[in-house]
Design an enzyme around this catalytic site. Structure first.
Site, PDB file in Angstrom:
ATOM      1  N   HIS A  73       4.485  -3.275  -0.942  1.00  0.00           N
ATOM      2  CA  HIS A  73       5.613  -4.026  -1.501  1.00  0.00           C
ATOM      3  C   HIS A  73       6.950  -3.553  -0.913  1.00  0.00           C
ATOM      4  CE1 HIS A  73       5.080  -0.476  -4.012  1.00  0.00           C
ATOM      5  NE2 HIS A  73       6.332  -0.561  -4.341  1.00  0.00           N
ATOM      6  N   THR A  87       9.884  -5.915   3.209  1.00  0.00           N
ATOM      7  CA  THR A  87       9.911  -5.884   4.682  1.00  0.00           C
ATOM      8  C   THR A  87       9.149  -4.691   5.260  1.00  0.00           C
ATOM      9  OG1 THR A  87      12.046  -4.803   4.371  1.00  0.00           O
ATOM     10  CG2 THR A  87      12.084  -7.109   5.095  1.00  0.00           C
ATOM     11  N   ARG A  88       8.595  -4.883   6.453  1.00  0.00           N
ATOM     12  CA  ARG A  88       7.980  -3.815   7.245  1.00  0.00           C
ATOM     13  C   ARG A  88       8.407  -3.992   8.697  1.00  0.00           C
ATOM     14  NH1 ARG A  88       7.176  -2.178   2.862  1.00  0.00           N
ATOM     15  NH2 ARG A  88       5.253  -1.407   1.907  1.00  0.00           N
ATOM     16  N   LYS A 108      18.403  -1.670   3.851  1.00  0.00           N
ATOM     17  CA  LYS A 108      17.271  -0.973   3.198  1.00  0.00           C
ATOM     18  C   LYS A 108      16.939   0.276   4.005  1.00  0.00           C
ATOM     19  CE  LYS A 108      12.356  -1.576   2.515  1.00  0.00           C
ATOM     20  NZ  LYS A 108      11.242  -2.489   2.758  1.00  0.00           N
ATOM     21  N   HIS A 168      10.766   8.726   6.221  1.00  0.00           N
ATOM     22  CA  HIS A 168       9.356   8.665   6.612  1.00  0.00           C
ATOM     23  C   HIS A 168       8.654  10.008   6.418  1.00  0.00           C
ATOM     24  CE1 HIS A 168       5.805   7.328   8.723  1.00  0.00           C
ATOM     25  NE2 HIS A 168       5.927   8.301   9.603  1.00  0.00           N
ATOM     26  N   CYS A 202       6.637   3.876  -3.630  1.00  0.00           N
ATOM     27  CA  CYS A 202       5.497   3.265  -2.953  1.00  0.00           C
ATOM     28  C   CYS A 202       4.575   4.423  -2.547  1.00  0.00           C
ATOM     29  CB  CYS A 202       6.038   2.532  -1.733  1.00  0.00           C
ATOM     30  SG  CYS A 202       4.900   1.363  -0.944  1.00  0.00           S
ATOM     31  N   LYS A 262       2.172  -3.207  10.169  1.00  0.00           N
ATOM     32  CA  LYS A 262       2.337  -4.067  11.355  1.00  0.00           C
ATOM     33  C   LYS A 262       0.997  -4.423  11.985  1.00  0.00           C
ATOM     34  CE  LYS A 262       4.657  -0.615  13.264  1.00  0.00           C
ATOM     35  NZ  LYS A 262       4.235   0.448  12.307  1.00  0.00           N
TER      36      LYS A 262
HETATM   37  C1  LIG Z   1       7.798   2.493   1.566  1.00  0.00           C
HETATM   38  C2  LIG Z   1       6.864   2.132   2.678  1.00  0.00           C
HETATM   39  C3  LIG Z   1       7.385   1.685   3.887  1.00  0.00           C
HETATM   40  C4  LIG Z   1       6.527   1.360   4.936  1.00  0.00           C
HETATM   41  N1  LIG Z   1       7.061   0.877   6.102  1.00  0.00           N
HETATM   42  C5  LIG Z   1       6.235   0.449   7.089  1.00  0.00           C
HETATM   43  C6  LIG Z   1       6.761  -0.197   8.236  1.00  0.00           C
HETATM   44  O1  LIG Z   1       7.976  -0.389   8.356  1.00  0.00           O
HETATM   45  N2  LIG Z   1       5.887  -0.635   9.178  1.00  0.00           N
HETATM   46  C7  LIG Z   1       4.540  -0.460   9.061  1.00  0.00           C
HETATM   47  O2  LIG Z   1       3.809  -0.864   9.966  1.00  0.00           O
HETATM   48  N3  LIG Z   1       4.012   0.139   7.973  1.00  0.00           N
HETATM   49  C8  LIG Z   1       4.812   0.592   6.992  1.00  0.00           C
HETATM   50  N4  LIG Z   1       4.313   1.157   5.855  1.00  0.00           N
HETATM   51  C9  LIG Z   1       2.866   1.396   5.764  1.00  0.00           C
HETATM   52  C10 LIG Z   1       2.073   0.184   5.349  1.00  0.00           C
HETATM   53  O3  LIG Z   1       2.737  -0.566   4.374  1.00  0.00           O
HETATM   54  C11 LIG Z   1       0.702   0.671   4.882  1.00  0.00           C
HETATM   55  O4  LIG Z   1       0.116   1.444   5.929  1.00  0.00           O
HETATM   56  C12 LIG Z   1      -0.210  -0.484   4.523  1.00  0.00           C
HETATM   57  O5  LIG Z   1       0.393  -1.336   3.586  1.00  0.00           O
HETATM   58  C13 LIG Z   1      -1.531   0.077   3.978  1.00  0.00           C
HETATM   59  O6  LIG Z   1      -2.371  -1.013   3.710  1.00  0.00           O
HETATM   60  P1  LIG Z   1      -3.712  -0.835   2.849  1.00  0.00           P
HETATM   61  O7  LIG Z   1      -4.426  -2.128   2.916  1.00  0.00           O
HETATM   62  O8  LIG Z   1      -4.391   0.403   3.283  1.00  0.00           O
HETATM   63  O9  LIG Z   1      -3.193  -0.564   1.352  1.00  0.00           O
HETATM   64  P2  LIG Z   1      -2.680  -1.642   0.256  1.00  0.00           P
HETATM   65  O10 LIG Z   1      -1.888  -2.730   0.877  1.00  0.00           O
HETATM   66  O11 LIG Z   1      -2.045  -0.851  -0.842  1.00  0.00           O
HETATM   67  O12 LIG Z   1      -4.044  -2.300  -0.269  1.00  0.00           O
HETATM   68  C14 LIG Z   1      -5.017  -1.570  -0.964  1.00  0.00           C
HETATM   69  C15 LIG Z   1      -5.516  -2.474  -2.082  1.00  0.00           C
HETATM   70  O13 LIG Z   1      -6.702  -1.915  -2.630  1.00  0.00           O
HETATM   71  C16 LIG Z   1      -6.694  -2.204  -4.021  1.00  0.00           C
HETATM   72  N5  LIG Z   1      -7.637  -1.268  -4.667  1.00  0.00           N
HETATM   73  C17 LIG Z   1      -7.594   0.075  -4.658  1.00  0.00           C
HETATM   74  N6  LIG Z   1      -8.624   0.600  -5.353  1.00  0.00           N
HETATM   75  C18 LIG Z   1      -9.352  -0.435  -5.817  1.00  0.00           C
HETATM   76  C19 LIG Z   1     -10.524  -0.525  -6.609  1.00  0.00           C
HETATM   77  N7  LIG Z   1     -11.161   0.552  -7.085  1.00  0.00           N
HETATM   78  N8  LIG Z   1     -10.986  -1.753  -6.918  1.00  0.00           N
HETATM   79  C20 LIG Z   1     -10.370  -2.884  -6.459  1.00  0.00           C
HETATM   80  N9  LIG Z   1      -9.224  -2.829  -5.698  1.00  0.00           N
HETATM   81  C21 LIG Z   1      -8.736  -1.628  -5.375  1.00  0.00           C
HETATM   82  C22 LIG Z   1      -5.244  -1.998  -4.411  1.00  0.00           C
HETATM   83  O14 LIG Z   1      -4.923  -2.627  -5.628  1.00  0.00           O
HETATM   84  C23 LIG Z   1      -4.522  -2.608  -3.211  1.00  0.00           C
HETATM   85  O15 LIG Z   1      -4.228  -3.971  -3.435  1.00  0.00           O
HETATM   86  C24 LIG Z   1       5.134   1.502   4.783  1.00  0.00           C
HETATM   87  C25 LIG Z   1       4.609   1.953   3.561  1.00  0.00           C
HETATM   88  C26 LIG Z   1       5.472   2.248   2.503  1.00  0.00           C
HETATM   89  C27 LIG Z   1       4.889   2.728   1.213  1.00  0.00           C
END
Ligand SMILES: Cc1cc2nc3c(=O)[nH]c(=O)nc-3n(C[C@H](O)[C@H](O)[C@H](O)COP(=O)(O)OP(=O)(O)OC[C@H]3O[C@@H](n4cnc5c(N)ncnc54)[C@H](O)[C@@H]3O)c2cc1C
Length: 375
Positions: free
Chosen positions: A44, A47-48, A263, A267, A312, A345
């Site tokens: 959330h 933006t990324r 924003k 990191h 986050c 990304k």
């Molecule tokens: C503040 C911040 C800034 C960032 N900036 C950048 C950026 O500028 N550029 C970039 O490339 N990346 C950036 N990132 C990193 C990027 O956002 C993350 O690497 C990416 O979103 C991770 O994706 P994910 O699918 O692993 O996790 P998520 O998107 O969190 O998805 C995991 C999902 O699994 C679900 N889940 C977990 N456990 C269970 C369960 N037991 N049962 C059912 N569902 C479950 C959760 O509810 C969630 O929806 C940033 C991250 C943050 C926090």
């Protein structure tokens, strides 16, 4: 109900995987603890940044370029603007690995990159005040992804392809019977499938331990905030997204988009947390605000009052490289986790890779740096 594939976690990586799997005709169910996109995980905050010339290592560049192509495709298919071509400026000391990787990535892959000294940076973007021992590497073709809207777009298209999305349902048990059958349980239901994708972000460690896989995944608390700006200096039509590796820490941020304010986030650093416990809100730790204000004072002194901030989670690996692989004992289980704060990304291409791994057990993309057996 039996499916071809179950996806646990329909966030950044999982929703993209659900799109590619359902597009390939696989009957797919995605199960999430919340209702994605949501503000409880790692995706959330509006933006990324997407960078192509990559400070974390040249081997990410082909994936970044493919990811960009897939984001462009998603814009076309969904009819939504998901990418803002703001350009990105990377700032640091010239001799650091981060800056050298960016420069060598741009040479190896012929990426447009302008290398500017501090005087040139300060003149071109009067909102920046760069001391004279730093340089700026400006990538005009990269920019900003609207992260929640990207997930929404994949969700809508996956549903149009026939995928089922089960929300507000936490997976509490996983059983892999053999290489053709898995069962998972939520509090209310049991689902079975031939194959499984685990893309559960900060919760992946505890889920994978149910499959005898103990990965070195470390969820940490991160914060970010918006600051009022003089919009003529920091507006996205003039001002790029940015990543600054400085002696005060590694910071990243975004121009003011439609009056949102600048924003900014830090990191490096952050405390280990349990994603199942309540996380301290923004401002509950003193450094949440002092770090950001200190950065602005030094490098972007015309950004003004703090508007509001959020928290986050990052999911760190020890080497800060991702984990994208199949389970060592179960070829029908694909895993994507440990995105260490720089994964969003890539989520388009990671979705495609997860779909490849499930459908054919292999992918044309080089995922060897992200293998499980490196630990
Ligand atoms: C503040 C911040 C800034 C960032 N900036 C950048 C950026 O500028 N550029 C970039 O490339 N990346 C950036 N990132 C990193 C990027 O956002 C993350 O690497 C990416 O979103 C991770 O994706 P994910 O699918 O692993 O996790 P998520 O998107 O969190 O998805 C995991 C999902 O699994 C679900 N889940 C977990 N456990 C269970 C369960 N037991 N049962 C059912 N569902 C479950 C959760 O509810 C969630 O929806 C940033 C991250 C943050 C926090």
């Amino acid at each position: 109900m039996h499916y071809d594939v179950i996806v646990i976690g329909a966030g950044s990586m999982g929703m993209a995987a659900g799109y590619f799997l359902s597009k390939s005709g696989k009957s797919t169910v995605l199960i999430d603890s919340f209702n994605p996109p949501h503000n409880k995980g790692s995706h959330h905050g509006e933006t990324r940044i997407i960078r192509h010339a990559y400070g974390e290592g040249e081997n990410y560049v082909p994936l970044a370029l493919k990811a960009q192509e897939l984001w462009n495709d998603l814009e076309k298919v969904s009819g939504k603007q998901l990418f803002l071509p703001t350009g990105v400026i990377n700032v640091g000391y010239e001799k650091t690995d981060f800056i050298q990787n960016i420069i060598s990535s741009s040479k190896t892959y012929s990426l447009p990159l302008e290398i500017l000294d501090s005087i040139e940076v300060n003149k071109r973007w009067p909102g920046i005040n760069l001391p004279n021992n730093y340089i700026g590497c400006y990538e005009p073709t990269s920019g900003v992804l609207k992260c929640e809207e990207c997930i929404e777009a994949y969700r809508e298209l996956a549903e149009q392809n026939g995928a089922t999305i089960i929300t507000n349902s936490k997976v509490i048990e996983i059983m892999v019977h053999d290489d053709k059958r898995v069962t998972i349980k939520t509090e209310d239901h049991t689902f079975s499938a031939n194959a499984l994708v685990v893309s559960a972000g900060a919760w992946s460690g505890s889920l994978l331990s149910m499959l005898d896989l103990n990965l070195p995944l470390n969820p940490i608390r991160k914060t970010f905030a918006w600051f009022d700006t003089k919009d003529d200096l920091y507006d996205h039509k003039e001002f790029p997204a940015f990543s600054f590796e400085t002696s005060h820490g590694h910071y990243y941020g975004f121009p003011s988009i439609d009056g949102s304010g600048l924003k900014l986030g830090r990191h490096d650093g952050g405390d280990t947390i349990d994603p199942d416990e309540a996380i301290l809100g923004f401002g509950e730790l003193e450094e949440d605000t002092t770090d950001l204000k200190q950065f602005l004072q030094h490098y972007m002194p015309f950004a003004q009052e703090l508007k509001f901030g959020k928290t986050c989670m990052y999911t760190m690996t020890p080497d800060e490289d991702f984990i994208i692989d199949t389970h060592p004992n179960y070829p029908n289980v694909a895993i994507a986790s440990g995105f260490s704060g720089h994964g969003f990304k890539f989520s388009s291409v990671v979705g495609q890779i997860l779909s490849d791994l499930i459908i054919s057990g292999k992918t044309e993309h080089n995922i060897s740096p992200f293998s499980i057996n490196r630990f």
